[in-house]
Design a protein around this motif. Structure first.
Motif, PDB file in Angstrom:
ATOM      1  N   SER A  21      34.974   3.718 -26.687  1.00  0.00           N
ATOM      2  CA  SER A  21      35.659   3.166 -27.861  1.00  0.00           C
ATOM      3  C   SER A  21      34.790   3.353 -29.116  1.00  0.00           C
ATOM      4  O   SER A  21      33.571   3.518 -29.024  1.00  0.00           O
ATOM      5  N   TYR A  22      35.443   3.297 -30.280  1.00  0.00           N
ATOM      6  CA  TYR A  22      34.709   3.391 -31.553  1.00  0.00           C
ATOM      7  C   TYR A  22      33.642   2.291 -31.595  1.00  0.00           C
ATOM      8  O   TYR A  22      32.512   2.512 -32.018  1.00  0.00           O
ATOM      9  N   ASP A  23      34.060   1.058 -31.161  1.00  0.00           N
ATOM     10  CA  ASP A  23      33.147  -0.086 -31.227  1.00  0.00           C
ATOM     11  C   ASP A  23      31.891   0.156 -30.391  1.00  0.00           C
ATOM     12  O   ASP A  23      30.787  -0.169 -30.815  1.00  0.00           O
ATOM     13  N   GLU A  24      32.094   0.744 -29.205  1.00  0.00           N
ATOM     14  CA  GLU A  24      30.929   0.969 -28.352  1.00  0.00           C
ATOM     15  C   GLU A  24      30.027   2.058 -28.927  1.00  0.00           C
ATOM     16  O   GLU A  24      28.806   1.973 -28.848  1.00  0.00           O
ATOM     17  N   VAL A  25      30.635   3.064 -29.535  1.00  0.00           N
ATOM     18  CA  VAL A  25      29.835   4.113 -30.193  1.00  0.00           C
ATOM     19  C   VAL A  25      28.939   3.463 -31.242  1.00  0.00           C
ATOM     20  O   VAL A  25      27.736   3.728 -31.327  1.00  0.00           O
ATOM     21  N   MET A  26      29.545   2.556 -32.025  1.00  0.00           N
ATOM     22  CA  MET A  26      28.780   1.902 -33.100  1.00  0.00           C
ATOM     23  C   MET A  26      27.752   0.938 -32.520  1.00  0.00           C
ATOM     24  O   MET A  26      26.606   0.925 -32.952  1.00  0.00           O
ATOM     25  N   ALA A  27      28.157   0.129 -31.521  1.00  0.00           N
ATOM     26  CA  ALA A  27      27.247  -0.867 -30.947  1.00  0.00           C
ATOM     27  C   ALA A  27      26.038  -0.188 -30.309  1.00  0.00           C
ATOM     28  O   ALA A  27      24.911  -0.674 -30.412  1.00  0.00           O
ATOM     29  N   ARG A  28      26.260   0.959 -29.665  1.00  0.00           N
ATOM     30  CA  ARG A  28      25.153   1.659 -28.999  1.00  0.00           C
ATOM     31  C   ARG A  28      24.376   2.554 -29.964  1.00  0.00           C
ATOM     32  O   ARG A  28      23.387   3.173 -29.582  1.00  0.00           O
ATOM     33  N   GLY A  29      24.888   2.662 -31.189  1.00  0.00           N
ATOM     34  CA  GLY A  29      24.216   3.499 -32.186  1.00  0.00           C
ATOM     35  C   GLY A  29      24.213   4.970 -31.785  1.00  0.00           C
ATOM     36  O   GLY A  29      23.267   5.703 -32.087  1.00  0.00           O
ATOM     37  N   LEU A  30      25.283   5.416 -31.096  1.00  0.00           N
ATOM     38  CA  LEU A  30      25.344   6.815 -30.656  1.00  0.00           C
ATOM     39  C   LEU A  30      25.644   7.718 -31.843  1.00  0.00           C
ATOM     40  O   LEU A  30      26.478   7.400 -32.688  1.00  0.00           O
ATOM     41  N   LYS A  31      24.954   8.859 -31.883  1.00  0.00           N
ATOM     42  CA  LYS A  31      25.106   9.731 -33.050  1.00  0.00           C
ATOM     43  C   LYS A  31      26.236  10.736 -32.824  1.00  0.00           C
ATOM     44  O   LYS A  31      26.027  11.943 -32.783  1.00  0.00           O
ATOM     45  N   VAL A  32      27.446  10.204 -32.674  1.00  0.00           N
ATOM     46  CA  VAL A  32      28.619  11.067 -32.517  1.00  0.00           C
ATOM     47  C   VAL A  32      28.955  11.648 -33.883  1.00  0.00           C
ATOM     48  O   VAL A  32      29.136  12.849 -34.058  1.00  0.00           O
ATOM     49  N   MET A  33      29.053  10.742 -34.832  1.00  0.00           N
ATOM     50  CA  MET A  33      29.347  11.082 -36.229  1.00  0.00           C
ATOM     51  C   MET A  33      28.665   9.990 -37.043  1.00  0.00           C
ATOM     52  O   MET A  33      28.229   8.992 -36.484  1.00  0.00           O
ATOM     53  N   ASP A  34      28.623  10.141 -38.363  1.00  0.00           N
ATOM     54  CA  ASP A  34      28.025   9.048 -39.115  1.00  0.00           C
ATOM     55  C   ASP A  34      28.974   7.846 -39.109  1.00  0.00           C
ATOM     56  O   ASP A  34      30.154   7.970 -38.789  1.00  0.00           O
ATOM     57  N   LEU A  35      28.435   6.684 -39.449  1.00  0.00           N
ATOM     58  CA  LEU A  35      29.187   5.426 -39.362  1.00  0.00           C
ATOM     59  C   LEU A  35      30.433   5.429 -40.226  1.00  0.00           C
ATOM     60  O   LEU A  35      31.473   4.914 -39.826  1.00  0.00           O
ATOM     61  N   THR A  36      30.324   5.998 -41.428  1.00  0.00           N
ATOM     62  CA  THR A  36      31.482   6.018 -42.339  1.00  0.00           C
ATOM     63  C   THR A  36      32.646   6.754 -41.678  1.00  0.00           C
ATOM     64  O   THR A  36      33.783   6.292 -41.706  1.00  0.00           O
ATOM     65  N   ALA A  37      32.347   7.896 -41.081  1.00  0.00           N
ATOM     66  CA  ALA A  37      33.392   8.705 -40.447  1.00  0.00           C
ATOM     67  C   ALA A  37      33.993   7.951 -39.251  1.00  0.00           C
ATOM     68  O   ALA A  37      35.214   7.910 -39.085  1.00  0.00           O
ATOM     69  N   THR A  38      33.132   7.344 -38.443  1.00  0.00           N
ATOM     70  CA  THR A  38      33.614   6.616 -37.258  1.00  0.00           C
ATOM     71  C   THR A  38      34.476   5.434 -37.684  1.00  0.00           C
ATOM     72  O   THR A  38      35.543   5.198 -37.119  1.00  0.00           O
ATOM     73  N   ALA A  39      34.017   4.712 -38.706  1.00  0.00           N
ATOM     74  CA  ALA A  39      34.762   3.538 -39.175  1.00  0.00           C
ATOM     75  C   ALA A  39      36.129   3.947 -39.730  1.00  0.00           C
ATOM     76  O   ALA A  39      37.141   3.288 -39.489  1.00  0.00           O
ATOM     77  N   LEU A  40      36.159   5.064 -40.447  1.00  0.00           N
ATOM     78  CA  LEU A  40      37.423   5.542 -41.024  1.00  0.00           C
ATOM     79  C   LEU A  40      38.417   5.899 -39.907  1.00  0.00           C
ATOM     80  O   LEU A  40      39.603   5.567 -39.988  1.00  0.00           O
ATOM     81  N   CYS A  41      37.921   6.541 -38.864  1.00  0.00           N
ATOM     82  CA  CYS A  41      38.792   6.884 -37.725  1.00  0.00           C
ATOM     83  C   CYS A  41      39.261   5.610 -37.029  1.00  0.00           C
ATOM     84  O   CYS A  41      40.430   5.492 -36.658  1.00  0.00           O
TER      85      CYS A  41
END
Ligand code: UDP
Length: 234
Positions: free
Chosen positions: A182-202
């Motif tokens: 999930s987007y939330d888990e990507v952010m919580a784990r600090g995974l470098k999929v995309m930058d935070l702005t891009a992930t949050a927008l998606c």
């Protein structure tokens, strides 16, 4: 998931191939033929290309340029890559148009979501350059934004790695791949999929992201046919 319209993000570095910088014509040709196959399958393809193989604003700032100027140089780099990609697509027999978020006719036409959708409906590839058109953003954010604007079914992020891992698989042999995250888990784990702005927008716009290895020819087509390629971020 059925893909009728996608936004494909290609990083500038991936265009550089094994040289690590500049533009590798072999890599470009391989991408172009895969993209042509995708269109032949009936999928509308919008593309956002990065510029990191040529210039990054942050690197410019480190060399003494002011950040806005550096970012403008970076956005121009995305235009160079976009023109190279258009040329490779045309060589492969696939019509394509470059739309620029910053006015620079006749190098490209001014971007609007309507013009991009019109281009896609004509069966041409719409290459949307200059990222968001504003400094302090990245082309990942530009692709998230364009994916949402053109109402793509998903944003596909072509990378060197075949998905999202618990750690960088090129550095950590213990890293485990996610099939879905999930987007939330990507952010919580600090995974470098995309930058935070891009992930949050998606996340805010429920735009699914698929991270996959675009450097293995055939992968894009497999993904579009519904095979479990890469990692889905939902
Ligand atoms: N850039 C920008 N605004 C945008 C997109 C890109 O200012 O909306 C600039 C920024 O300086 C960035 C450079 O263009 O470093 C190249 O883009 P990016 O680093 O995203 O390319 P990639 O890493 O995908 O090759």
């Amino acid at each position: 998931m059925k893909f009728n319209r996608i936004l494909l993000k290609l990083s500038g570095e991936s265009l550089a191939g094994s040289q690590g910088q500049g533009i590798d014509p072999g890599r470009l040709a391989s991408y172009a033929s895969q993209i042509r196959e995708a269109v032949a399958l009936g999928v509308q393809v919008g593309i956002v290309v990065g510029g990191g193989n040529i210039f990054r604003g942050v690197a410019g700032a480190a060399k003494g340029f002011d950040r806005v100027t550096g970012d403008q140089m970076g956005m121009l780099a995305t235009v160079i890559n976009s023109l190279a990609l258009r040329s490779a697509l045309e060589d492969a027999g696939q019509p394509a148009r470059v739309l620029t978020a910053i006015g620079m006719f006749p190098i490209g036409e001014p971007y609007s979501n309507r013009r991009a959708i019109e281009t896609l409906e004509e069966g041409a590839v719409a290459i949307m350059s200059c990222g968001t058109g504003s400094p302090y953003f990245t082309t990942d954010t530009g692709s998230a934004l364009r994916a949402i604007e053109i109402q793509a079914d998903a944003m596909l992020k072509g990378t060197r790695v075949d998905g999202v891992y618990t750690a960088d698989p090129e550095k950590d042999p213990q890293a485990v791949k996610f099939d879905r995250i999930s987007y939330d888990e990507v952010m919580a784990r600090g995974l470098k999929v995309m930058d935070l702005t891009a992930t949050a927008l998606c996340r805010e716009n429920s735009m699914p992201i698929r991270v996959f290895d675009m450097d293995t020819p055939g992968n894009l087509l497999k993904l579009l046919r519904g095979e479990p390629v890469g990692t889905e971020v939902y």
